[in-house]
Design a protein around this motif. Sequence first.
Motif, mmCIF file in Angstrom:
data_model
loop_
_atom_site.group_PDB
_atom_site.id
_atom_site.type_symbol
_atom_site.label_atom_id
_atom_site.label_comp_id
_atom_site.label_asym_id
_atom_site.label_seq_id
_atom_site.Cartn_x
_atom_site.Cartn_y
_atom_site.Cartn_z
ATOM 1 N N ARG A 127 0.830 -1.206 0.000
ATOM 2 C CA ARG A 127 0.000 0.000 0.000
ATOM 3 C C ARG A 127 0.872 1.266 0.000
ATOM 4 N N GLU A 128 1.985 1.203 0.716
ATOM 5 C CA GLU A 128 2.905 2.353 0.735
ATOM 6 C C GLU A 128 3.468 2.614 -0.663
ATOM 7 N N ILE A 129 3.794 1.513 -1.362
ATOM 8 C CA ILE A 129 4.314 1.647 -2.727
ATOM 9 C C ILE A 129 3.249 2.261 -3.639
ATOM 10 N N GLY A 130 2.000 1.779 -3.488
ATOM 11 C CA GLY A 130 0.904 2.313 -4.305
ATOM 12 C C GLY A 130 0.678 3.789 -4.048
ATOM 13 N N LEU A 131 0.762 4.175 -2.765
ATOM 14 C CA LEU A 131 0.561 5.582 -2.411
ATOM 15 C C LEU A 131 1.652 6.457 -2.999
ATOM 16 N N ILE A 138 1.250 9.563 -5.935
ATOM 17 C CA ILE A 138 1.606 10.983 -5.808
ATOM 18 C C ILE A 138 2.814 11.353 -6.675
ATOM 19 N N GLY A 139 3.202 10.440 -7.598
ATOM 20 C CA GLY A 139 4.197 10.836 -8.599
ATOM 21 C C GLY A 139 5.479 10.040 -8.670
ATOM 22 N N ALA A 140 5.696 9.107 -7.734
ATOM 23 C CA ALA A 140 6.937 8.322 -7.784
ATOM 24 C C ALA A 140 6.942 7.424 -9.017
ATOM 25 N N ARG A 141 8.066 7.351 -9.690
ATOM 26 C CA ARG A 141 8.173 6.498 -10.868
ATOM 27 C C ARG A 141 8.651 5.102 -10.471
ATOM 28 N N GLY A 142 8.473 4.192 -11.406
ATOM 29 C CA GLY A 142 8.880 2.805 -11.133
ATOM 30 C C GLY A 142 10.359 2.696 -10.773
ATOM 31 N N PRO A 192 -0.272 0.795 -9.455
ATOM 32 C CA PRO A 192 -0.607 1.683 -8.332
ATOM 33 C C PRO A 192 -2.020 1.459 -7.794
ATOM 34 N N ILE A 193 -2.980 1.255 -8.664
ATOM 35 C CA ILE A 193 -4.370 1.090 -8.212
ATOM 36 C C ILE A 193 -4.528 -0.218 -7.445
ATOM 37 N N GLU A 194 -3.944 -1.316 -8.008
ATOM 38 C CA GLU A 194 -4.030 -2.604 -7.330
ATOM 39 C C GLU A 194 -3.272 -2.562 -6.008
#
Length: 405
Positions: free
Chosen positions: A311-315, A319-323, A398-400
């Motif tokens: 969930r932290e990764i998705g958040l 907000i703009g973090a790239r892969g 991100p959504i998943e």
Amino acid sequence: MSILMTLRIALKALNRNKLRTVLTMLGMIIGVGAVITMVALGTGARTTIEERVKSAGTNMILVNAGNFSTGGVRMGQGNSTKLTPEDANAIKQIPGVEYAAAGATTRSQIIAGNQNWSTQVQGTDIDLPQIRSWPCKFGSFFTPQDVQSAAKVAVLGTVVSGVLFGDDVDPTGQIIRIKNEPFKIIGVMISKGQSSQGQDQDDTIFVPYTTVMKKLQGQTNINNVTVSAERGDQIQETAEAIRGVLRVRHKISNPADDDFMVRTLEEMASVQTETTKTMTTLLASIAGVSLLVGGIGIMNIMLVSVTERTREIGLRMAIGARGKDVLLQFLVEAVVISLIGGMIGIGMGFGLSAAVQKFMQWPADISPDAIALSFGFSALTGVFFGFYPARKAASLDPIEALRFE
């Protein structure tokens, strides 16, 4: 996102689970520590061998009766009766030979007053002190007249002298008995320590080789000839010349039928060094398996961390973090674990090496190469085993990820 910020986030993430981080590092700590310790012990052993060879005389050539290299028929050094004092005299005439000392060795109980000691009685010639660079501490070595007349004179090693008469006591002029024969002590050698074969060179007695042959053993042959070449670059050439002369004297046409062995000290040291190097490589490889296990542990924990922080990764992605930012963050966490573990492992390697050196009297020599290799390998382990979990985190949708419970 800058590397500095990524590193700060990684340290905070690792700090949240201190115990798990420390346990993950254990594999790297043990692996790096074991590799450094094994390499240090192997390097120390190799250095010791090289120092002993230098102390024995790098120009030395040993000629032994017998030949156990033909396999199965002749059963070893000293079995042949073909090496004679005349062979030693012939070797002395070879160009390039500086000194040559015939040798006849036995073992006996030595008695002095109410003291006794079992040791090696080494019959030799007057050239031995020059060949071995081995002067006397007290008195002097025997003379050509002593050898010619098979005189009952003896020069003691420091161990024998210390046992029979006490340390730092000059026993010259005293009488000892070897196989019930009285011998007058005329000298004591300085301490020489262990040979390249690990034998205590001070636990011996030197007498003229003719005395051993005629009065202690009743034989006509000798066991060996110790030779020194005039120049270091002539050793192999001189050794080959000695083989040639002995083959002519013993009427040997096929080198495979040699009834003697000619070996240089460098050759013997080289065999021992290669053996030590092989053992060091083997032990370091076994220790290196710990690094592999440590790397697998890092990958396992990083995969758990990715799952826990989905969930932290998705958040962050929302907000703009790239892969690549997410990949770099988890990769840095894995490398930080392995590098800190590697540094602690280096300290552990120093401690273990010092402990082995102190309590087991085993020489240890930690080389900068071993430290750099272990540290670099631990960093590569972090990158290699951290890449898969980092890539898995970076490829999350991100959504998943935000829906993950």
